[in-house]
Write a protein that holds these residues in place. Sequence first.
Motif, mmCIF file in Angstrom:
data_model
loop_
_atom_site.group_PDB
_atom_site.id
_atom_site.type_symbol
_atom_site.label_atom_id
_atom_site.label_comp_id
_atom_site.label_asym_id
_atom_site.label_seq_id
_atom_site.Cartn_x
_atom_site.Cartn_y
_atom_site.Cartn_z
ATOM 1 N N VAL A 77 36.295 54.212 38.430
ATOM 2 C CA VAL A 77 37.284 54.354 37.361
ATOM 3 C C VAL A 77 36.610 54.942 36.122
ATOM 4 O O VAL A 77 35.587 54.428 35.656
ATOM 5 C CB VAL A 77 37.921 52.998 37.014
ATOM 6 C CG1 VAL A 77 38.875 53.146 35.831
ATOM 7 C CG2 VAL A 77 38.651 52.420 38.229
ATOM 8 N N GLU A 78 37.194 56.028 35.584
ATOM 9 C CA GLU A 78 36.662 56.656 34.377
ATOM 10 C C GLU A 78 37.565 56.485 33.173
ATOM 11 O O GLU A 78 37.125 56.642 32.028
ATOM 12 C CB GLU A 78 36.416 58.153 34.616
ATOM 13 C CG GLU A 78 35.241 58.448 35.534
ATOM 14 C CD GLU A 78 34.836 59.902 35.516
ATOM 15 O OE1 GLU A 78 35.608 60.744 35.003
ATOM 16 O OE2 GLU A 78 33.728 60.210 36.020
ATOM 17 N N GLU A 79 38.828 56.155 33.427
ATOM 18 C CA GLU A 79 39.767 56.002 32.310
ATOM 19 C C GLU A 79 40.922 55.123 32.766
ATOM 20 O O GLU A 79 41.336 55.196 33.926
ATOM 21 C CB GLU A 79 40.295 57.376 31.878
ATOM 22 C CG GLU A 79 41.167 57.371 30.642
ATOM 23 C CD GLU A 79 41.642 58.760 30.250
ATOM 24 O OE1 GLU A 79 42.567 58.850 29.421
ATOM 25 O OE2 GLU A 79 41.112 59.754 30.813
ATOM 26 N N VAL A 80 41.430 54.280 31.877
ATOM 27 C CA VAL A 80 42.579 53.434 32.206
ATOM 28 C C VAL A 80 43.692 53.673 31.189
ATOM 29 O O VAL A 80 43.436 53.910 30.007
ATOM 30 C CB VAL A 80 42.207 51.936 32.238
ATOM 31 C CG1 VAL A 80 41.155 51.663 33.307
ATOM 32 C CG2 VAL A 80 41.734 51.458 30.881
ATOM 33 N N GLY A 81 44.935 53.631 31.672
ATOM 34 C CA GLY A 81 46.085 53.819 30.817
ATOM 35 C C GLY A 81 46.519 52.530 30.146
ATOM 36 O O GLY A 81 45.996 51.440 30.437
ATOM 37 N N ALA A 82 47.481 52.648 29.277
ATOM 38 C CA ALA A 82 48.004 51.484 28.558
ATOM 39 C C ALA A 82 48.523 50.442 29.532
ATOM 40 O O ALA A 82 49.163 50.773 30.531
ATOM 41 C CB ALA A 82 49.113 51.928 27.608
ATOM 42 N N GLY A 83 48.236 49.191 29.244
ATOM 43 C CA GLY A 83 48.763 48.100 30.054
ATOM 44 C C GLY A 83 47.958 47.764 31.286
ATOM 45 O O GLY A 83 48.280 46.815 32.004
ATOM 46 N N VAL A 84 46.904 48.514 31.572
ATOM 47 C CA VAL A 84 46.083 48.235 32.751
ATOM 48 C C VAL A 84 45.076 47.139 32.424
ATOM 49 O O VAL A 84 44.249 47.293 31.524
ATOM 50 C CB VAL A 84 45.341 49.495 33.236
ATOM 51 C CG1 VAL A 84 44.363 49.139 34.352
ATOM 52 C CG2 VAL A 84 46.333 50.546 33.695
ATOM 53 N N THR A 85 45.154 46.039 33.145
ATOM 54 C CA THR A 85 44.240 44.915 32.934
ATOM 55 C C THR A 85 43.444 44.556 34.186
ATOM 56 O O THR A 85 42.419 43.887 34.102
ATOM 57 C CB THR A 85 45.019 43.669 32.467
ATOM 58 O OG1 THR A 85 46.006 43.339 33.452
ATOM 59 C CG2 THR A 85 45.700 43.913 31.125
ATOM 60 N N ASP A 86 43.913 44.993 35.356
ATOM 61 C CA ASP A 86 43.254 44.613 36.605
ATOM 62 C C ASP A 86 41.993 45.417 36.883
ATOM 63 O O ASP A 86 41.128 44.973 37.642
ATOM 64 C CB ASP A 86 44.216 44.790 37.788
ATOM 65 C CG ASP A 86 45.395 43.843 37.721
ATOM 66 O OD1 ASP A 86 45.284 42.812 37.028
ATOM 67 O OD2 ASP A 86 46.424 44.138 38.356
ATOM 68 N N LEU A 87 41.894 46.602 36.290
ATOM 69 C CA LEU A 87 40.727 47.451 36.494
ATOM 70 C C LEU A 87 40.167 47.888 35.141
ATOM 71 O O LEU A 87 40.902 47.980 34.154
ATOM 72 C CB LEU A 87 41.083 48.688 37.324
ATOM 73 C CG LEU A 87 41.488 48.451 38.785
ATOM 74 C CD1 LEU A 87 41.897 49.767 39.433
ATOM 75 C CD2 LEU A 87 40.359 47.799 39.568
#
Length: 338
Positions: A77-87
């Motif tokens: 994973v290099e970037e996570v969007g809004a609301g992502v908490t599992d990764l």
Amino acid sequence: MSQTYRAIMLEGQADSFRAASAIRTLTTRPLEAGEVLVRNHYCGINGIFDTHIAKEKVDYVTINYPSFTGVEALGVVEEVGAGVTDLAVGDAVVTTRFPGGYREINIAPVGHFVKVPAAHPDWLALYSTGVAAMVALDVTGQLQPGETVAISAAAGGLGQFMVQIALRRGCHVVAIAGGPEKADYLRSMGAHRVVDYRAEDLAQVLAEEYPEKLDVAVDTVSGPTHDALLANLARGGRLVIGGVASDRVEGGPPKVLCPRIGHSIYLKGASVRGFMNGLLTQHWPEARAKLAAMYQAGELTVRLDQPVGVGLESVYDAVERMLAGASMGKIIVDVRSA
């Protein structure tokens, strides 16, 4: 911030995956809420599926050209969007969702990914093909300890896990493969009877050594192998159909190779069961947990096929290697640019 990456794109219908697709350079887009951006390190090869996709012969997949392709991949994973908490950034993850495989970067909803302990290709094999093997045996085949189990294509990506799982359950394993190298590999794993169908007649071996003694038989190739397994099911035996490679690799409907099946199973109370892993997703988490525990305890090993190269270009050679029946173990390609 946008970045460029490469992906194999299906661009039309053709007789081969290579002819139907091309490697294109694309640009990433901003993430939406609930999405993650994963940089793929490895992809798993599904050559028969890829060939059918190229010929538009996969009934449950609709292709709008140009289209991404590939199913299995492991990346970070290099970037996570809004609301992502599992990764989180830096997590190693596996996806088995079409079309997340044959590309350097995958942007998709967080639910398309499963976190794994490390970005090692073994975890891709375990969480894709390994899961399929366990679900096929436990859910579709209802495998019980001590049963007699026959496994076709036993030295392949799927077969290697089935053999090991069945052995760990105390089952008597009949492993079927083609060629002395594959036969030796299966013996080294502990298979009780290895049938090299290039040197022995499978139907004759089963009729003489296992007449109506197969409690569970797994057929992923069809043709004469299917007929031999079906003829030697035990009372209450289960024939699990996990593929029809020899019948469908050229496209079109499966060939009719034997009489009405009822005559073969009725008096024995046997059954023939179709295994479609994508319809059994509710069983995947339990299978992943069991496989991870076995692997980490040293009770399960992963054999990867010999590398064919590095980078997306190598996917084509890997697909053709699988179709030629030359592979042994799970075929995985390092998709990072050389």
